[in-house]
Write a protein that holds these residues in place. Structure first.
Motif: not given
Ligand code: TYD
Ligand code: MG
Length: 450
Positions: A11, A14, A16, A18, A25, A27-28, A223
């Motif tokens: 992503c 963020c 993340a 996969y 996504c 996660s976000c 991040v």
């Protein structure tokens, strides 16, 4: 070990990871931000950053002296960082293209007594030299490197042992062990993590320049902001010479600190008395202008707010703000309408903070409300008056933190009157300035306009 290429999905918002392509996504929650990336497995970890083994140490045996900060040249930068650069800390400096990130950092490197390595992945050595000539300083301790491979960059660190490092920019760096183009999430994350490891293990502070996307976010994975110790952002409009450097996160100091610079023909100049420039253009007899005693970080700052209220001739009334939150303005207008009985529903309302500044201080409410009503009634506010008060939903004016600092700043700049909440306790001598205490907006406006 044989290197194996693997495909993963990352992503861009963020970071993340996969195993399969996904539309949203998990996660976000962003849509269509997950992209494919190639990773070479098993090839990593060839870069050995140091030879020592790690050891566990009781906190009492950790030497506090190590936290002595490295002073950067220039008061503003030191203050924003909380007193200087902490050895081993990593600072991310974000900002739109052309705002002056490279200029500020090169100038910092040129003015410092420390050995600084300025790594540029964006400009050639000649281009950097042209910039340095404009700034007009020579410094033999300022080392330049034109390189984008992070492993090569770290090799140079080991050889030249700079006291601090500037990487311009993190988006141009890549690790040769990752099969992805520079600027992708995987590359940004990998390069940053190698640089951060070097910083921590060798106590060398590193400043990373980061680009900002059109939406105003730091490009690359969110991040990155979590990985670094400090996030600074350079703001301003390119038409305007003033630039604001603001800290959003600081593990070693207070966040929300702010410094003001002016872009001149020969680099950035620190503005040490920002209140003066922010209110200098004040005209005494104009309606719709109020001065707010705001607090940005730990710093009191007098800012000029301007409001324009006029009949909505094009149907739907417009509400627009520059430097103040639109939601907050809408709330203020509703309170003024309901509790103050001012007819604003069919009016266009524009609010502007002078000098391209943005404020998130709710103490600005009272001044902004006063400037709106001043414009509505077409009556100027009393001259030499500053405001600080938060407005609540029932029209009450609430106390604001650190009122003494705000009053002192207003006094210093020759203000004669200060309007605030009757709930605010003042612990200082206020002989030179008249303190006007009010309970709610009705009381405020009857004192101001009758
Ligand atoms: P720059 O530092 O390259 O911005 P960034 O790294 O954030 O992209 O700044 C570029 C602008 O600053 C450019 O429009 C020229 C201007 N400038 C000056 O006005 N004075 C100077 O002394 C320098 C070096 C640049
Ligand atoms: Mg640049």
């Amino acid at each position: 070990m044989v290197a194996k290429t693997k495909i993963q999905y990352v992503c861009t918002q963020c970071g993340a990871v996969y195993a399969k392509q996904v539309g949203k996504c998990f996660s976000c929650g962003s849509f269509n931000t997950v992209i494919e990336e190639k990773v070479v497995k098993g090839a990593k970890a060839q870069v050995s950053l140091r030879d020592q083994q790690s050891t566990v140490t009781p906190i009492l045996e950790v030497d506090s002296l190590k936290i002595a900060r490295i002073k950067a040249p220039g008061q503003e930068l030191n203050r924003i960082l909380g007193g200087g650069l902490v050895p081993g800390s990593v600072i991310l400096l974000g900002g739109e293209p052309g705002i002056g990130k490279s200029t500020l950092l090169l100038q910092t490197a040129l003015r410092s007594n420390n050995t600084i390595l300025y790594v540029s992945g964006e400009e050639s050595l000649n281009q950097i030299k042209i910039r340095a000539d404009r700034i007009g300083i020579d410094n033999e301790n300022c080392l330049l490197l034109n390189e984008t491979c992070v492993e090569e960059v770290i090799k140079q660190f080991k050889q030249y042992k700079p006291q601090w490092v500037i990487i311009d920019s993190i988006q141009t760096m890549y690790s040769q062990y990752l099969d992805a183009t520079p600027g992708t999430v995987a590359q940004i994350r990998e390069s940053s993590s190698l640089l951060i490891q070097y910083a921590k293990q060798n106590d060398v502070p590193i400043i990373l320049v980061g680009h900002i996307t059109k939406e105003g976010q730091l490009a690359g994975p969110k991040v990155l902001e979590h990985m670094v110790d400090t996030v600074l952002q350079f703001e301003g409009e390119t038409q305007n010479a003033y630039r604001i450097l603001r800290s959003f996160k600081n593990r070693f100091g207070s966040a929300q600190e702010l410094g003001i610079y002016e872009m001149t023909a020969s680099g950035m100049r620190e503005v040490s008395n920002p209140s003066e420039i922010l209110i200098s253009q004040r005209s005494e007899n104009l309606s719709g202008i109020a001065v707010v005693a705001s607090l940005e970080g730990n710093r009191p700052l007098l800012i000029e707010t301007q409001a324009l209220v006029s009949n909505a001739v094009y149907g739907n009334p417009q509400r627009n703000t520059n430097g103040y939150e639109l939601k907050r303005l809408n709330m203020l207008l509703a309170v003024l309408e309901k509790r103050g009985s001012y007819q604003l529903g069919m009016m266009d309302v524009f609010v502007n903070i002078a000098g391209g500044l943005k404020t998130a201080d709710t103490a600005a409410d009272l001044g902004i409300a006063a400037s709106i009503i001043s414009s509505l009634l077409n009556k100027p506010l009393p001259s030499k008056m500053a405001f600080a008060g938060e407005i609540g939903l029932s029209g009450e004016v609430r106390p604001v933190p650190r009122i003494e600092l705000r009053i002192k700043e207003a006094q210093k700049l020759g203000f004669k009157h200060f309007m605030l909440s009757d709930q605010n306790d003042i612990q200082i001598e206020t002989k030179k300035i008249e303190i006007i205490r009010i309970e709610n907006i009705t009381e405020a406006f009857s004192k101001l306009f009758s």
